[in-house]
Design an enzyme around this catalytic site. Sequence first.
Site, PDB file in Angstrom:
ATOM      1  N   HIS D  12       0.827  -1.209   0.000  1.00  0.00           N
ATOM      2  CA  HIS D  12       0.000   0.000   0.000  1.00  0.00           C
ATOM      3  C   HIS D  12       0.865   1.266   0.000  1.00  0.00           C
ATOM      4  O   HIS D  12       0.491   2.280   0.588  1.00  0.00           O
ATOM      5  CB  HIS D  12      -1.005  -0.009   1.162  1.00  0.00           C
ATOM      6  CG  HIS D  12      -0.392  -0.110   2.532  1.00  0.00           C
ATOM      7  ND1 HIS D  12      -1.006  -0.779   3.563  1.00  0.00           N
ATOM      8  CD2 HIS D  12       0.755   0.402   3.053  1.00  0.00           C
ATOM      9  CE1 HIS D  12      -0.252  -0.676   4.652  1.00  0.00           C
ATOM     10  NE2 HIS D  12       0.815   0.038   4.370  1.00  0.00           N
ATOM     11  N   HIS D  59      -1.247   5.559   8.966  1.00  0.00           N
ATOM     12  CA  HIS D  59       0.092   6.152   9.008  1.00  0.00           C
ATOM     13  C   HIS D  59      -0.003   7.606   9.456  1.00  0.00           C
ATOM     14  O   HIS D  59       0.255   8.522   8.684  1.00  0.00           O
ATOM     15  CB  HIS D  59       0.749   6.099   7.628  1.00  0.00           C
ATOM     16  CG  HIS D  59       0.769   4.744   7.001  1.00  0.00           C
ATOM     17  ND1 HIS D  59      -0.344   4.181   6.420  1.00  0.00           N
ATOM     18  CD2 HIS D  59       1.759   3.825   6.875  1.00  0.00           C
ATOM     19  CE1 HIS D  59      -0.028   2.969   5.951  1.00  0.00           C
ATOM     20  NE2 HIS D  59       1.240   2.738   6.213  1.00  0.00           N
ATOM     21  N   HIS D 194      10.886  -3.765   3.485  1.00  0.00           N
ATOM     22  CA  HIS D 194      11.369  -2.387   3.402  1.00  0.00           C
ATOM     23  C   HIS D 194      11.698  -1.856   4.785  1.00  0.00           C
ATOM     24  O   HIS D 194      11.167  -2.326   5.785  1.00  0.00           O
ATOM     25  CB  HIS D 194      10.379  -1.455   2.691  1.00  0.00           C
ATOM     26  CG  HIS D 194       9.052  -1.243   3.372  1.00  0.00           C
ATOM     27  ND1 HIS D 194       8.163  -2.250   3.640  1.00  0.00           N
ATOM     28  CD2 HIS D 194       8.450  -0.102   3.813  1.00  0.00           C
ATOM     29  CE1 HIS D 194       7.063  -1.752   4.203  1.00  0.00           C
ATOM     30  NE2 HIS D 194       7.219  -0.455   4.338  1.00  0.00           N
ATOM     31  N   GLU D 241       4.899  -5.202   8.581  1.00  0.00           N
ATOM     32  CA  GLU D 241       3.460  -5.061   8.302  1.00  0.00           C
ATOM     33  C   GLU D 241       2.927  -6.207   7.437  1.00  0.00           C
ATOM     34  O   GLU D 241       1.710  -6.347   7.280  1.00  0.00           O
ATOM     35  CB  GLU D 241       3.152  -3.695   7.673  1.00  0.00           C
ATOM     36  CG  GLU D 241       3.724  -3.485   6.297  1.00  0.00           C
ATOM     37  CD  GLU D 241       3.525  -2.048   5.782  1.00  0.00           C
ATOM     38  OE1 GLU D 241       3.090  -1.168   6.546  1.00  0.00           O
ATOM     39  OE2 GLU D 241       3.816  -1.817   4.596  1.00  0.00           O
TER      40      GLU D 241
HETATM   41 FE   LIG Z   1       2.169   0.699   5.779  1.00  0.00          FE
END
Ligand SMILES: [Fe+3]
Lengths: 122, 122, 285, 285
Positions: D12, D59, D194, D241
């Site tokens: 996302h 976020h 990441h 995540e």
């Molecule tokens: Fe995220």
Amino acid sequence: MSSETPPSRFDLPGTPVFDGQTSRRGLRMNKLFMSLRTAQNRERFLADEAAYCQEFGLTPEQQQAVLDRDWQAMIDLGGSIFYVYKLAMMDGRSMQYLGGVFTGMGEDEFLAAMRAGGRRDG
Amino acid sequence: MSSETPPSRFDLPGTPVFDGQTSRRGLRMNKLFMSLRTAQNRERFLADEAAYCQEFGLTPEQQQAVLDRDWQAMIDLGGSIFYVYKLAMMDGRSMQYLGGVFTGMGEDEFLAAMRAGGRRDG
Amino acid sequence: MAEVIWGLATSHVPSIGAAMDRGKADDPAWKALFDGYAPARAWLAEHRPDVAIVVYNDHANGIDLDFVPTFGLGTAERYEVADEGFGRRPVPDVVGDPEFSFHLVESLVDEEFDLTVFQELHVDHGFTVPLSVWTPDPGDSWPCPVIPLLVNVIQYPQPTAARCFALGKALGRAIRSYPKDITVGVLGTGGMSHQLAGARAGFINPDFDALWMEKIETDPDALAGMSREELIRQAGSEGIELIMWLIMRGAMNEQVTRIHSDYFVPASNTAAGIALFDNRLPQRA
Amino acid sequence: MAEVIWGLATSHVPSIGAAMDRGKADDPAWKALFDGYAPARAWLAEHRPDVAIVVYNDHANGIDLDFVPTFGLGTAERYEVADEGFGRRPVPDVVGDPEFSFHLVESLVDEEFDLTVFQELHVDHGFTVPLSVWTPDPGDSWPCPVIPLLVNVIQYPQPTAARCFALGKALGRAIRSYPKDITVGVLGTGGMSHQLAGARAGFINPDFDALWMEKIETDPDALAGMSREELIRQAGSEGIELIMWLIMRGAMNEQVTRIHSDYFVPASNTAAGIALFDNRLPQRA
Ligand SMILES: [Fe+3]
Ligand SMILES: [Fe+3]
């Protein structure tokens, strides 16, 4: 006077259950009640109750219940008693007063029943 | 330039872990970053950054890191990258720019490394 | 290793706090209630823990209905006393214990309790009245740091009684696994039987309250087996908050020693109860 | 009985949404990524469910750090698209399905998942980018009502991978126990490997991503056994995540059919992945 009491989740006569659906129905109205915790909002509310209700997005039925201080209707329309009580407090009304309204006994009789040990089922 | 990087929760060199303790340390500063989502707050911040930091209750070290745009120090002092990034965005800085800072590679080299498939351990 | 030294179950009716704040504890309507607290208060004054955990619910003061967490745990250094509309109670703010909070959060999330972690929280009468029941005259500060454990008892579906008891047991394990040698008091608040709205408002069930009072000590598993519907039927729509006593009880040993208990009707529209348990193993003779 | 007809796992990354919103999907830097989406999009366009559930994290847009819920579920009629600072994405607001949400909340709380129930929630790129990956041109509205399932992946301790997988299984049971005959799509979002901050920023682990991509289909139990530390080591501090994919996977059958998958580096600082699974039982030949 007020809307029909919606059917309760359980077969417990006279016992509103504040579930998710009820909470959704009453969200705007409960937000209004919570806002009355500050003196500034109480003043604004009292200066123009209808306008304040509209600002919070109440339905016409909810607004009427608030303006009429129709406590049973507020509960039926999604009010949580803990939130509705904020309005009652502002009016100088006690939880015993509300008990008198919900039961139809009136405050004095309700208070006497509580002092005598509370009410029983059946 | 900046404070020491605090020891991480895991033995993972160069990998800050945003845990509860870190979040507590950075709470005020992260709130400041989140406030920068509105144009009005960005203007107020830019008009007097130090005053804005004080309004949010940053520690002197956090304020210095913000004023200096010391991105590594912001992370070390409890910044969450997702919150710190709000300040970077306001400055017109990309996540690649920040990557260049955190790695010491500079933006161009960092970007090239990403395009080449990303960086590896060891 | 941290150790739970006592558990205190108590109602958190706002009017109990108001009676204290207005110096009405000796009024005829209130005297019996406060007399009933006296032995517990005396024992607690002799057994001050290093930190306390208050299991409670908020009443439209610290949080609203935009989001309703099933279980919340505070990790702040300080919890402000909420202004519920007409000035905050004249009691001290609450000092927290973030380090202990973080330990509890990590242990409980590892044990698959899906906590909401609060870094900011204003605590209302649900939290401060139990502190006043424990410590009527705190002076400038409460006897020790206190950590809030918030429970949704207002919006259906509340956590089941079984889930609350399980959380209590996990809380007990989390406390015992804390590396520091500290003593802990746990307060379970709310109840006893009461219902505020509907034609059944004013409902009180002394038989059920007596059963609850006994079983919370001797057979909490029996209480943990009750459904929400049964709880609401027996204890009233707001009496369901008694499930919070099970969290306190779960954090204690299987066998506890009852120091004191008392029962009083009415505190406002509520049956009020207090029960104090010593969690230390009985000394061998 | 409601039925999960497909599961879609997708990154996302905000820049994927930005590339679409700015008409850059054909730029050299992005073309391969969007080409990789095409087969999934085509299949999804032929298999529109009655309602979708998006498992995602916020976020710093819909919620802040004052309170961090481990798991949250929305029960609203409508979820506004958040303005993340420079105008909201030019995509439709999200229409919810409160009735189905209430069913899910009740089932999951009964199964001892301690949800936070959201009646108000602004959804950010973590939510809208997966909808855009699914439906690049929604017009005035998304293909169906959508329900958000929020997961804390930002603040340690995140729920364990095992807890996420268990939540997914309970979600599957909750869906199947819904009395209405509707079809459901489930989106698990985030990842792949990441890391955004620290000297290790820019870390990408294609071997691990390939393993994850395979096991999410064939052996999700193996992934559910990973610790947070292992996940952060292997996938980077933000790659953790990926645990949200396990919630999606848990809601599906043990055996699923892979329709399409693809992998791309870099989307901003991230490895981006997509995997689409058909959950309908294979037709007997
Ligand atoms: Fe995220
Ligand atoms: Fe209460």
